[in-house]
Write a protein that holds these residues in place. Structure first.
Motif, mmCIF file in Angstrom:
data_model
loop_
_atom_site.group_PDB
_atom_site.id
_atom_site.type_symbol
_atom_site.label_atom_id
_atom_site.label_comp_id
_atom_site.label_asym_id
_atom_site.label_seq_id
_atom_site.Cartn_x
_atom_site.Cartn_y
_atom_site.Cartn_z
ATOM 1 N N GLU A 89 40.335 42.118 52.207
ATOM 2 C CA GLU A 89 40.780 41.423 51.000
ATOM 3 C C GLU A 89 39.761 40.383 50.555
ATOM 4 O OE1 GLU A 89 44.542 38.674 49.463
ATOM 5 O OE2 GLU A 89 44.622 39.644 51.418
ATOM 6 N N THR A 90 39.642 40.215 49.255
ATOM 7 C CA THR A 90 38.747 39.196 48.701
ATOM 8 C C THR A 90 39.495 37.877 48.553
ATOM 9 O OG1 THR A 90 37.689 40.957 47.396
ATOM 10 C CG2 THR A 90 37.146 38.676 46.844
ATOM 11 N N PRO A 91 39.020 36.805 49.190
ATOM 12 C CA PRO A 91 39.638 35.496 48.954
ATOM 13 C C PRO A 91 39.591 35.159 47.466
ATOM 14 C CG PRO A 91 38.126 35.393 50.819
ATOM 15 C CD PRO A 91 37.905 36.718 50.158
ATOM 16 N N GLU A 92 40.619 34.483 46.977
ATOM 17 C CA GLU A 92 40.698 34.216 45.540
ATOM 18 C C GLU A 92 39.494 33.438 45.021
ATOM 19 O OE1 GLU A 92 44.431 32.980 43.778
ATOM 20 O OE2 GLU A 92 45.537 33.782 45.498
ATOM 21 N N THR A 93 38.931 32.557 45.838
ATOM 22 C CA THR A 93 37.783 31.775 45.373
ATOM 23 C C THR A 93 36.519 32.611 45.233
ATOM 24 O OG1 THR A 93 37.446 31.075 47.665
ATOM 25 C CG2 THR A 93 38.590 29.547 46.203
ATOM 26 N N LEU A 94 36.510 33.830 45.760
ATOM 27 C CA LEU A 94 35.376 34.737 45.553
ATOM 28 C C LEU A 94 35.588 35.632 44.331
ATOM 29 C CD1 LEU A 94 34.367 35.913 49.156
ATOM 30 C CD2 LEU A 94 33.429 34.047 47.780
ATOM 31 N N TRP A 175 48.571 42.102 52.226
ATOM 32 C CA TRP A 175 47.737 41.502 51.190
ATOM 33 C C TRP A 175 48.339 40.191 50.687
ATOM 34 C CZ3 TRP A 175 43.221 43.986 50.410
ATOM 35 C CH2 TRP A 175 43.139 45.376 50.538
ATOM 36 N N ASN A 176 47.474 39.249 50.350
ATOM 37 C CA ASN A 176 47.883 38.100 49.552
ATOM 38 C C ASN A 176 47.709 38.497 48.086
ATOM 39 O OD1 ASN A 176 48.609 36.145 51.636
ATOM 40 N ND2 ASN A 176 46.459 36.296 52.220
ATOM 41 N N ASN A 177 46.758 37.907 47.370
ATOM 42 C CA ASN A 177 46.540 38.276 45.960
ATOM 43 C C ASN A 177 45.140 38.807 45.697
ATOM 44 O OD1 ASN A 177 49.110 37.541 44.819
ATOM 45 N ND2 ASN A 177 48.547 35.406 45.118
ATOM 46 N N GLY A 178 44.368 39.100 46.778
ATOM 47 C CA GLY A 178 42.971 39.441 46.600
ATOM 48 C C GLY A 178 42.625 40.910 46.575
ATOM 49 N N ALA A 179 43.628 41.793 46.442
ATOM 50 C CA ALA A 179 43.347 43.230 46.346
ATOM 51 C C ALA A 179 43.150 43.604 44.881
ATOM 52 C CB ALA A 179 44.468 44.048 46.976
ATOM 53 N N ILE A 180 42.191 42.938 44.243
ATOM 54 C CA ILE A 180 41.938 43.105 42.811
ATOM 55 C C ILE A 180 40.443 42.966 42.564
ATOM 56 C CG2 ILE A 180 42.431 40.643 42.500
ATOM 57 C CD1 ILE A 180 42.917 43.396 39.816
ATOM 58 N N SER A 321 48.350 36.475 38.351
ATOM 59 C CA SER A 321 47.242 35.544 38.127
ATOM 60 C C SER A 321 46.658 35.128 39.462
ATOM 61 C CB SER A 321 47.724 34.301 37.358
ATOM 62 O OG SER A 321 48.769 33.642 38.070
ATOM 63 N N VAL A 322 45.397 34.706 39.433
ATOM 64 C CA VAL A 322 44.739 34.131 40.603
ATOM 65 C C VAL A 322 44.077 32.822 40.206
ATOM 66 C CG1 VAL A 322 44.356 36.276 41.898
ATOM 67 C CG2 VAL A 322 42.661 35.534 40.199
ATOM 68 N N LEU A 323 44.027 31.902 41.162
ATOM 69 C CA LEU A 323 43.333 30.623 41.019
ATOM 70 C C LEU A 323 42.016 30.742 41.766
ATOM 71 C CD1 LEU A 323 43.307 27.519 40.337
ATOM 72 C CD2 LEU A 323 44.482 27.190 42.529
ATOM 73 N N THR A 324 40.896 30.598 41.062
ATOM 74 C CA THR A 324 39.612 30.960 41.669
ATOM 75 C C THR A 324 38.684 29.791 41.982
ATOM 76 O OG1 THR A 324 38.626 31.332 39.469
ATOM 77 C CG2 THR A 324 39.642 33.234 40.567
ATOM 78 N N ASN A 325 38.970 28.585 41.506
ATOM 79 C CA ASN A 325 38.032 27.473 41.742
ATOM 80 C C ASN A 325 38.546 26.460 42.749
ATOM 81 O OD1 ASN A 325 39.981 26.364 39.841
ATOM 82 N ND2 ASN A 325 38.554 24.646 39.601
ATOM 83 N N LEU A 326 39.728 26.684 43.282
ATOM 84 C CA LEU A 326 40.321 25.748 44.231
ATOM 85 C C LEU A 326 41.032 26.551 45.309
ATOM 86 C CD1 LEU A 326 40.559 22.652 44.520
ATOM 87 C CD2 LEU A 326 42.802 22.822 43.396
#
Length: 433
Positions: A89-94, A175-180, A321-326
């Motif tokens: 999974e991709t962490p949201e900040t990535l 998965w959390n939210n990073g399967a996108i 939605s994803v939060l990507t800067n925090l």
């Protein structure tokens, strides 16, 4: 003599029991319970009195950085969810880029990874057959020479994205939210090929086949072989891709040819594509029928057994939605009173219409700016800011709403045995000071 733990300690070692003791029968978080939560979190909770009854703080419910990290050449440090098959999974900040770089694209395999096609990629063979008058058997070079090329930014999302939010836990990768991902894909429209093959009136569905081997090593079983209604295959954004972000598709992601079916479960986007067949009846390949990529038409009891006989195939993915800067678990300097926020939103076949954020456990919400997509099926950038009254523990909640007015729910809804379609609001815990 039995020594009883303090409530603060209990929140760390046994959060379920601590939650029950803290909330009691009335579901109101007050006094000692609020103080115990603050102690467990290591900070005061300025908006603790606004926390909905029975809600466990995100910092305790979703520990930050608790998954092993994938270490692989050509890939960023993704969160490793499985090794056989490989899933990461991709962490949201990535996910902050407007176009997802290849190294940050999530990994979802159902079988083994085939050996890289060593010959000229232009010689790779692809077939389109079944309910057609003129079956096609083309090389990749023929494909590119014969049909118009298109380049589009297209979202791809695993059907199980968000699965970890279901209670009770379901089967499958948590998965959390990073399967996108939202890559730029270049290829030819599948509909142009179908028209060239002259489909029969009986052509109603597709079946997809790839070169990935079954994990068991069996040569008579597909690792994954899904299909969809022909109407989706004829949609102009459904393409046979030969390039990703202007480069040959990485081997891990389907080189040299991959089907891209945006907005629907990523399992339809067959890697290492060798064949698409048109059918009069729904495809019966691996990953079709039962509870596979299917949702209850009517709600079922969470945790119950079900054979999926009354379920329906997943189609458009839900708004998210994803939060990507925090990052979840971030620590900010003492005195921080304003936080900039940004991320992405998408909604399957639809556009996102709005994104709202909250820092007081959903008691109040504020709308943030949302950009239009560069083309249909691309995610959309959102950005804004929030004010904090003091140092302490806060949660950034974010939710998107689609063009039909459907909003991310507060908890994952429509429980199903394999955990598809969970799109609960995003929650990121932060500590100031």
């Amino acid at each position: 003599m039995r020594t009883e733990r303090s409530l603060a300690e209990l929140f760390v070692v046994d959060p379920e029991r601590a939650e029950a003791l803290a909330w009691g029968r009335r579901g109101a978080l007050k006094g000692a319970s609020l103080a115990a939560l603050g102690a467990a979190l290591g900070a005061a909770m300025p908006f603790g009195s606004r926390m909905p009854g029975g809600l466990l703080p995100a910092a305790l419910a979703q520990p930050a950085g608790d998954a092993p990290v994938l270490r692989m050449d050509g890939k960023a440090p993704l969160l490793l969810l499985g090794e056989r098959p490989l899933v990461a999974e991709t962490p949201e900040t990535l996910l902050d880029d407007d176009v997802t770089p290849a190294d940050k694209m999530f990994v979802r395999n159902n079988g083994g990874i085939p050996e890289r096609f060593a010959a000229d990629p232009g010689t790779w063979r692809f077939k389109l057959d079944g309910e057609v008058n003129t079956p096609l058997d083309l090389s990749l070079g023929d494909l590119e020479a014969r049909f118009e090329a298109v380049t589009l930014r297209l979202q791809m999302e695993c059907g199980g994205n968000g699965r970890s939010a279901f209670v009770p836990e379901t089967r499958g990768n948590q998965w959390n939210n990073g399967a996108i991902s939202n890559c730029e894909w270049t290829g030819v429209r599948l509909r142009d090929m179908i028209r060239a093959a002259s489909p029969k009136d009986t052509a109603r569905f597709t079946g997809h086949f790839g070169a990935d081997p079954h994990l068991s090593g069996a040569t008579d079983r597909a690792a994954i072989s899904r299909g969809m209604p022909v109407a989706k295959a004829m949609e102009e954004h459904t393409i046979l891709a030969t390039r990703m972000n202007g480069q040959p598709i990485p081997q891990l992601h389907g080189y040299p040819l991959r089907l891209i079916v945006p907005g629907w479960p990523g399992s339809l986007s067959q890697k290492w594509l060798t064949r698409v067949t048109l059918l009069a009846e729904p495809h019966r390949g691996q990953g079709m029928g039962g509870t596979s990529y299917r949702l209850p038409v009517r709600p079922i009891v969470p945790g119950s057994q079900n054979d999926g006989a009354t379920f329906a195939d997943m189609t458009s993915m839900p708004v998210r939605s994803v939060l990507t800067n925090l990052a979840h678990g971030a620590r900010l300097p003492a005195g921080t009173r304003r936080i900039e926020l940004r991320g992405h939103a998408w909604a399957g076949d639809e556009e996102a219409r709005a994104v709202h954020v909250s820092v007081d456990f959903g008691a109040t919400w504020q709308e943030v700016a949302l950009q239009p997509p560069p083309n249909r099926y691309s995610w959309q950038r959102w950005s804004g800011a929030a004010e904090l009254p003091s140092d302490g523990y806060f949660e950034v909640w974010h939710r998107a709403t689609d063009a039909q007015g459907r909003m991310q729910p507060h908890v994952a809804a429509n429980w199903n045995p394999q955990g598809y379609g969970a799109n609960a609001i995003g929650r990121a815990a932060i500590l100031v000071g």
